[in-house]
Design a protein around this motif. Structure first.
Motif, PDB file in Angstrom:
ATOM      1  N   ALA A  40      -3.038   7.310   0.339  1.00  0.00           N
ATOM      2  CA  ALA A  40      -4.158   7.448  -0.589  1.00  0.00           C
ATOM      3  C   ALA A  40      -3.952   8.570  -1.588  1.00  0.00           C
ATOM      4  O   ALA A  40      -4.353   8.459  -2.752  1.00  0.00           O
TER       5      ALA A  40
ATOM      6  N   ARG B 190      -4.048   3.111  -0.007  1.00  0.00           N
ATOM      7  CA  ARG B 190      -4.638   2.320  -1.093  1.00  0.00           C
ATOM      8  C   ARG B 190      -3.600   1.312  -1.585  1.00  0.00           C
ATOM      9  O   ARG B 190      -2.386   1.500  -1.431  1.00  0.00           O
ATOM     10  N   THR B 191      -4.100   0.253  -2.172  1.00  0.00           N
ATOM     11  CA  THR B 191      -3.259  -0.868  -2.594  1.00  0.00           C
ATOM     12  C   THR B 191      -2.758  -0.672  -4.016  1.00  0.00           C
ATOM     13  O   THR B 191      -3.537  -0.360  -4.910  1.00  0.00           O
TER      14      THR B 191
ATOM     15  N   ALA C   9      -8.898   4.287   5.044  1.00  0.00           N
ATOM     16  CA  ALA C   9      -8.963   5.085   3.813  1.00  0.00           C
ATOM     17  C   ALA C   9      -7.732   5.960   3.610  1.00  0.00           C
ATOM     18  O   ALA C   9      -7.586   6.580   2.545  1.00  0.00           O
TER      19      ALA C   9
ATOM     20  N   VAL D  52       0.818  -1.214   0.000  1.00  0.00           N
ATOM     21  CA  VAL D  52       0.000   0.000   0.000  1.00  0.00           C
ATOM     22  C   VAL D  52       0.853   1.266   0.000  1.00  0.00           C
ATOM     23  O   VAL D  52       2.019   1.270   0.414  1.00  0.00           O
TER      24      VAL D  52
END
Length: 276
Positions: free
Chosen positions: A107, A199-200, A196, A104
């Motif tokens: 974000a 993100r991956t 949140a 990850v």
């Protein structure tokens, strides 16, 4: 003197207070169904998991697959018994007792692929953690070999757990890091605002999920009772709320040998994080 009863614990996947409570409720039901008067003990962070796994009174406790595989290979009195393994409910697990390492980034980071993070700072939980260390190194080893030079300018370890990886990403201390996929899914379900923040960008191959083990030396009848009760979890109406909270389909009984490749991965001659 009567020997103390074995204990149960699910600290490894107690991602939030809500999931900790759900695991405690579920394990309490399983023990009662199996006719076992064992306590479900609390073992909250920052108490080290390795110390929990070193106990000889575990009757039903989650253990990282890597130390389980290493101790199983070593044999002897310290060899844990494999009781069962959780089967996560999300579709990517396909009804199997497996998990992944989600790789990850923050974000709002500009990275779209794992290769985009090369040249930055990689983070990891502990070098001997399967999902938080070894799996990421193995995933990156081929790219490191193809490049013939380091992938990252710096590595930051000691992040301890998935929450530590997310916190390090959020504050900009690292550019990329690993999350146990089931723990990640539990955070998405139960702490969506926290999850949140990341993100991956990549996911490793599937590997056997951390199992429920016993170190207390259970006899065949007790093992059979535990496994029968765990098998009922998938359909027991009284546990519908726990299954939803834990994103859990039920439990399976894999073979101890399924975990042997994890020990081989950890022993493989691949670059350390400081060399990646």
């Amino acid at each position: 003197m009567t020997a103390a009863a074995p204990v149960a614990n699910a600290r490894m996947y107690s991602a939030t207070p809500e999931t900790a409570a759900a695991w405690k409720s579920l394990l309490t039901w399983v023990l009662a169904r199996a006719g076992l008067d064992w306590p479900v003990v609390d073992y909250p962070p920052p108490a080290p998991l390795n110390a929990l796994w070193a106990r000889d009174d575990l009757g039903l406790a989650m253990m990282c697959g890597l130390p389980f595989a290493q101790r199983d290979a070593a044999g002897g009195a310290g060899r844990p018994q494999l009781v069962a393994a959780p089967v996560p409910a999300p579709p990517r697990y396909a009804g199997r007792p497996v998990y992944f390492t989600d790789i990850v980034v923050r974000a709002d980071a500009p990275f779209q692929t794992l290769a985009d993070t090369f040249g930055g700072t990689a983070g990891y939980t502990l070098a001997d953690s399967m999902s938080g260390g070894v799996a990421l190194r193995c995933h990156l080893a081929a790219a490191r070999a193809a490049r013939g030079a380091r992938l990252y300018a710096r590595a930051v370890g000691g992040l301890i757990h998935a929450r530590g990886v997310i916190e390090a990403l959020a504050r900009g201390a690292i550019d990329v890091g690993p999350l146990d996929s089931y723990y990640h899914d539990l955070l998405v379900q139960n702490a969506p605002h926290f999850a949140a923040q990341v993100r991956t960008v990549a996911t490793t191959a599937a590997r056997p999920i951390p199992p429920l083990v016993a170190t207390a030396g259970l006899d065949g009848s007790v093992m059979a009772a535990l496994r029968a009760a765990l098998a009922e979890v998938a359909t027991e109406p009284a546990l519908a709320g726990e299954r939803h909270r834990l994103r859990l389909a039920g439990f399976a009984v894999p073979q101890a040998a399924d975990y042997a490749p994890l020990a081989a991965m950890a022993a493989a001659d691949i670059p350390s994080f400081e060399e990646l």
